[in-house]
Design a protein around this motif. Structure first.
Motif, PDB file in Angstrom:
ATOM      1  N   LEU A  28       0.969  -1.085  -0.099  1.00  0.00           N
ATOM      2  CA  LEU A  28      -0.142   0.128  -0.017  1.00  0.00           C
ATOM      3  C   LEU A  28       0.593   0.606  -0.191  1.00  0.00           C
ATOM      4  O   LEU A  28       1.618   1.380   0.557  1.00  0.00           O
ATOM      5  N   GLU A  29       0.675   2.027  -0.516  1.00  0.00           N
ATOM      6  CA  GLU A  29       1.517   3.711  -1.141  1.00  0.00           C
ATOM      7  C   GLU A  29       0.685   4.714   0.043  1.00  0.00           C
ATOM      8  O   GLU A  29      -0.836   4.608  -0.408  1.00  0.00           O
ATOM      9  N   ALA A  30       1.400   5.252   0.942  1.00  0.00           N
ATOM     10  CA  ALA A  30       0.000   6.072   2.201  1.00  0.00           C
ATOM     11  C   ALA A  30       0.988   6.913   2.260  1.00  0.00           C
ATOM     12  O   ALA A  30       2.071   7.235   2.858  1.00  0.00           O
ATOM     13  N   ILE A  31       0.463   7.933   3.319  1.00  0.00           N
ATOM     14  CA  ILE A  31       0.687   8.459   4.037  1.00  0.00           C
ATOM     15  C   ILE A  31       0.989   8.289   5.900  1.00  0.00           C
ATOM     16  O   ILE A  31      -0.499   8.089   5.875  1.00  0.00           O
ATOM     17  N   ASN A  49     -14.392   4.998  -7.116  1.00  0.00           N
ATOM     18  CA  ASN A  49     -15.190   3.392  -7.013  1.00  0.00           C
ATOM     19  C   ASN A  49     -14.557   3.025  -5.662  1.00  0.00           C
ATOM     20  O   ASN A  49     -14.533   1.731  -5.117  1.00  0.00           O
ATOM     21  N   GLU A  50     -14.285   3.795  -4.701  1.00  0.00           N
ATOM     22  CA  GLU A  50     -13.145   3.403  -3.619  1.00  0.00           C
ATOM     23  C   GLU A  50     -12.096   2.461  -3.206  1.00  0.00           C
ATOM     24  O   GLU A  50     -11.341   2.400  -2.705  1.00  0.00           O
ATOM     25  N   LYS A  51     -11.319   2.499  -4.777  1.00  0.00           N
ATOM     26  CA  LYS A  51     -10.290   1.882  -5.235  1.00  0.00           C
ATOM     27  C   LYS A  51      -9.432   2.092  -5.100  1.00  0.00           C
ATOM     28  O   LYS A  51      -8.860   3.339  -5.390  1.00  0.00           O
ATOM     29  N   PRO A  52      -8.067   2.045  -3.863  1.00  0.00           N
ATOM     30  CA  PRO A  52      -7.167   2.826  -3.288  1.00  0.00           C
ATOM     31  C   PRO A  52      -6.546   3.095  -4.912  1.00  0.00           C
ATOM     32  O   PRO A  52      -6.365   2.161  -5.855  1.00  0.00           O
ATOM     33  N   ILE A  53      -5.598   3.821  -4.606  1.00  0.00           N
ATOM     34  CA  ILE A  53      -4.600   4.958  -5.405  1.00  0.00           C
ATOM     35  C   ILE A  53      -3.995   4.751  -5.850  1.00  0.00           C
ATOM     36  O   ILE A  53      -3.192   5.399  -4.463  1.00  0.00           O
ATOM     37  N   ARG A  54      -2.118   4.668  -6.228  1.00  0.00           N
ATOM     38  CA  ARG A  54      -0.986   4.502  -6.363  1.00  0.00           C
ATOM     39  C   ARG A  54      -0.421   6.502  -6.025  1.00  0.00           C
ATOM     40  O   ARG A  54      -0.877   6.928  -6.314  1.00  0.00           O
ATOM     41  N   LEU A  55       0.189   6.471  -4.692  1.00  0.00           N
ATOM     42  CA  LEU A  55       0.243   7.605  -4.648  1.00  0.00           C
ATOM     43  C   LEU A  55       1.241   8.237  -5.579  1.00  0.00           C
ATOM     44  O   LEU A  55       0.952   9.352  -6.243  1.00  0.00           O
ATOM     45  N   SER A  56       1.958   8.260  -6.374  1.00  0.00           N
ATOM     46  CA  SER A  56       2.673   7.492  -7.597  1.00  0.00           C
ATOM     47  C   SER A  56       1.813   8.040  -8.720  1.00  0.00           C
ATOM     48  O   SER A  56       2.851   8.823 -10.263  1.00  0.00           O
ATOM     49  N   GLN A  57       0.446   7.326  -9.239  1.00  0.00           N
ATOM     50  CA  GLN A  57       0.002   8.292  -9.670  1.00  0.00           C
ATOM     51  C   GLN A  57      -0.617  10.092  -9.875  1.00  0.00           C
ATOM     52  O   GLN A  57      -1.358  10.149 -10.933  1.00  0.00           O
ATOM     53  N   LEU A  58      -0.619   9.796  -8.909  1.00  0.00           N
ATOM     54  CA  LEU A  58      -1.516  11.411  -8.573  1.00  0.00           C
ATOM     55  C   LEU A  58      -0.995  12.571  -9.302  1.00  0.00           C
ATOM     56  O   LEU A  58       0.877  12.845  -9.583  1.00  0.00           O
ATOM     57  N   GLU A  59      -2.049  13.408  -9.242  1.00  0.00           N
ATOM     58  CA  GLU A  59      -1.188  14.588 -10.376  1.00  0.00           C
ATOM     59  C   GLU A  59      -0.442  16.054  -9.686  1.00  0.00           C
ATOM     60  O   GLU A  59      -0.791  16.203  -8.122  1.00  0.00           O
ATOM     61  N   GLY A  60       0.817  16.403  -9.517  1.00  0.00           N
ATOM     62  CA  GLY A  60       1.693  16.717  -9.297  1.00  0.00           C
ATOM     63  C   GLY A  60       2.533  16.232  -7.877  1.00  0.00           C
ATOM     64  O   GLY A  60       2.928  17.260  -7.236  1.00  0.00           O
ATOM     65  N   PHE A  61       2.600  14.764  -8.446  1.00  0.00           N
ATOM     66  CA  PHE A  61       3.352  14.166  -7.297  1.00  0.00           C
ATOM     67  C   PHE A  61       4.945  14.183  -7.683  1.00  0.00           C
ATOM     68  O   PHE A  61       4.831  13.850  -8.343  1.00  0.00           O
ATOM     69  N   SER A  62       6.046  14.819  -6.442  1.00  0.00           N
ATOM     70  CA  SER A  62       6.876  14.416  -6.578  1.00  0.00           C
ATOM     71  C   SER A  62       7.796  13.580  -5.396  1.00  0.00           C
ATOM     72  O   SER A  62       6.929  13.195  -4.024  1.00  0.00           O
ATOM     73  N   SER A  63       8.524  12.452  -5.774  1.00  0.00           N
ATOM     74  CA  SER A  63       8.709  11.364  -4.396  1.00  0.00           C
ATOM     75  C   SER A  63       9.760  12.059  -3.902  1.00  0.00           C
ATOM     76  O   SER A  63      10.170  13.330  -3.930  1.00  0.00           O
TER      77      SER A  63
END
Length: 106
Positions: A28-31, A49-63
């Protein structure tokens, strides 16, 4: 890893995006929001649909590595515009520290 080691890592990475791996292999990718003596409380994004999204897929995400070294090819410190998804919402989950096998900073 021992529970004390996992707890220490969770406390260290509180408020950072992480990849959590459970002992049964679920990832799980989370904070990490906060940690108590027995549990790690995390936030993770979900789609409509209440399905988890990977954080790296989010718009503007930077690792965390991109934040440390912002001038890397091809974006030179700027997040790509228009690539990625926006979360429908965020959900909280309480994970027992004893169930976690590994934790990695994204």
């Amino acid at each position: 890893m021992s529970v004390e080691t996992i707890k220490s890592l969770c406390q260290r990475y509180t408020n950072y995006p992480v990849k959590l791996t459970a002992r049964d292999g679920v990832e799980l990718e989370a904070i990490i929001e906060y940690v108590d003596n027995e549990n790690a409380h995390v936030l993770y994004p979900v789609d409509e649909n209440e399905k988890p999204i990977r954080l790296s897929q989010l718009e503007g995400f930077s690792s965390a590595m991109e934040m440390r070294y912002p001038y890397s090819y091809p974006y030179y410190g700027y997040p790509p515009y228009g690539f990625g998804v926006r979360p429908f919402g965020w959900r909280r989950w309480v994970l027992p520290l004893a169930a976690l096998a590994a934790i990695a900073l994204l």
